[in-house]
Design a protein around this motif. Sequence first.
Motif, PDB file in Angstrom:
ATOM      1  N   ALA A  18      36.190  30.911  -7.203  1.00  0.00           N
ATOM      2  CA  ALA A  18      34.481  31.952  -7.733  1.00  0.00           C
ATOM      3  C   ALA A  18      33.857  30.574  -8.502  1.00  0.00           C
ATOM      4  O   ALA A  18      32.860  30.486  -8.155  1.00  0.00           O
ATOM      5  CB  ALA A  18      34.254  32.350  -8.379  1.00  0.00           C
ATOM      6  N   GLY A  19      34.303  29.313  -9.243  1.00  0.00           N
ATOM      7  CA  GLY A  19      33.777  28.180  -9.464  1.00  0.00           C
ATOM      8  C   GLY A  19      33.563  29.021 -11.424  1.00  0.00           C
ATOM      9  O   GLY A  19      33.667  29.511 -11.410  1.00  0.00           O
ATOM     10  N   LEU A  20      33.740  27.547 -11.875  1.00  0.00           N
ATOM     11  CA  LEU A  20      33.490  27.905 -13.283  1.00  0.00           C
ATOM     12  C   LEU A  20      32.311  28.137 -13.857  1.00  0.00           C
ATOM     13  O   LEU A  20      32.408  28.798 -14.430  1.00  0.00           O
ATOM     14  CB  LEU A  20      34.100  26.171 -13.657  1.00  0.00           C
ATOM     15  N   ALA A  21      31.183  27.599 -13.128  1.00  0.00           N
ATOM     16  CA  ALA A  21      30.343  27.600 -13.855  1.00  0.00           C
ATOM     17  C   ALA A  21      29.875  30.048 -13.060  1.00  0.00           C
ATOM     18  O   ALA A  21      29.976  30.279 -14.344  1.00  0.00           O
ATOM     19  CB  ALA A  21      28.655  27.087 -12.924  1.00  0.00           C
ATOM     20  N   THR A  22      30.127  30.124 -12.750  1.00  0.00           N
ATOM     21  CA  THR A  22      29.824  31.726 -12.147  1.00  0.00           C
ATOM     22  C   THR A  22      31.600  32.256 -13.181  1.00  0.00           C
ATOM     23  O   THR A  22      30.857  33.377 -13.655  1.00  0.00           O
ATOM     24  CB  THR A  22      30.959  31.913 -10.385  1.00  0.00           C
ATOM     25  N   ALA A  23      32.554  32.326 -13.280  1.00  0.00           N
ATOM     26  CA  ALA A  23      33.424  32.561 -14.444  1.00  0.00           C
ATOM     27  C   ALA A  23      32.606  32.968 -15.651  1.00  0.00           C
ATOM     28  O   ALA A  23      33.174  33.455 -16.197  1.00  0.00           O
ATOM     29  CB  ALA A  23      34.480  32.050 -14.707  1.00  0.00           C
ATOM     30  N   ARG A  24      31.948  31.413 -15.543  1.00  0.00           N
ATOM     31  CA  ARG A  24      31.428  31.401 -16.991  1.00  0.00           C
ATOM     32  C   ARG A  24      30.808  32.354 -17.392  1.00  0.00           C
ATOM     33  O   ARG A  24      30.274  33.155 -18.735  1.00  0.00           O
ATOM     34  CB  ARG A  24      30.910  30.263 -17.669  1.00  0.00           C
ATOM     35  N   GLU A  25      29.432  32.203 -15.956  1.00  0.00           N
ATOM     36  CA  GLU A  25      28.755  33.702 -16.508  1.00  0.00           C
ATOM     37  C   GLU A  25      29.260  35.123 -16.736  1.00  0.00           C
ATOM     38  O   GLU A  25      28.343  35.866 -17.161  1.00  0.00           O
ATOM     39  CB  GLU A  25      27.673  33.020 -14.827  1.00  0.00           C
ATOM     40  N   MET A  26      30.592  35.331 -15.439  1.00  0.00           N
ATOM     41  CA  MET A  26      30.811  36.784 -15.282  1.00  0.00           C
ATOM     42  C   MET A  26      31.220  36.833 -16.927  1.00  0.00           C
ATOM     43  O   MET A  26      30.887  37.674 -17.468  1.00  0.00           O
ATOM     44  CB  MET A  26      31.547  36.967 -14.831  1.00  0.00           C
ATOM     45  N   LEU A  27      31.853  36.162 -17.540  1.00  0.00           N
ATOM     46  CA  LEU A  27      32.674  35.925 -18.527  1.00  0.00           C
ATOM     47  C   LEU A  27      32.006  36.437 -19.666  1.00  0.00           C
ATOM     48  O   LEU A  27      32.057  36.827 -20.763  1.00  0.00           O
ATOM     49  CB  LEU A  27      33.995  35.481 -18.749  1.00  0.00           C
TER      50      LEU A  27
END
Length: 255
Positions: A154-163
């Motif tokens: 999903a991409g690191l930026a998306t993972a950060r936003e989700m988590l």
Amino acid sequence: MSGRVHLAIDHALARVTLSHPGKFNAMSRAMWRELKAVFTSLQARTDLRGVIVAGEGGHFCAGGDIAEYPDFRFDAHALRDFHENDVWGGLGAMLACDLPVLAQIEGNCMGAGVEIASCCDIRLAGQGARFGAPIARLGFPMAPREAQLVAREAGLATAREMLLEAAVLDAHEMKARGFLHAVRPDAELPAEVQARAQRIARLAPQAARQNKQTLRALGAGEPLQAVVEQAYHYAAQAEHREGIDAFLAKRQPVF
């Protein structure tokens, strides 16, 4: 009821359905173990060309079955066993499967659902699908292997936003970020997934398997030379010759 992972075979295609009525197909411990068993069995079959993974009742998977969590989450050893053996057992079996895997994503795709979708090669979603991993609201982080998987796909930026923000993103946003291959009106999604699966099933099956093996090895950081050494064993395979002969004869290949 702890839910089930159902397997159905239709000619050369397998369909894996996540089913947990009343819980938007949230994954129980038993379902993670069933997911591993199902994909281990699919990997051993030579008569199949592809796999569709879907959820039952208009949803993909809403995460984990939180009702089970008090039984094991408050002990570090039990928690590690759950994530490293049950959850990663299922996800790892999906990742190790050499068959092309398509995700048919409808409705809720949260937490475990994002992880399962991340194991699929082609991800197609209905326009009403919603994606996230809002486990910070439950007071715990994502397990390391699972976080690595989601960040990669999903991409690191998306993972950060989700988590970190507990963000929930719609299908069009996930398509724009590269996680989804296509978004279709909800009513059209099953037909689109089936059409793509049938298209894959008409292609060379051993080439598909080798492509997955190559991409897996490269993604795991294996030395390129080691991958090259295993790359050309298909030279004398019948489907290789059939593909070239069919092209030269201006006919459709039969794989």
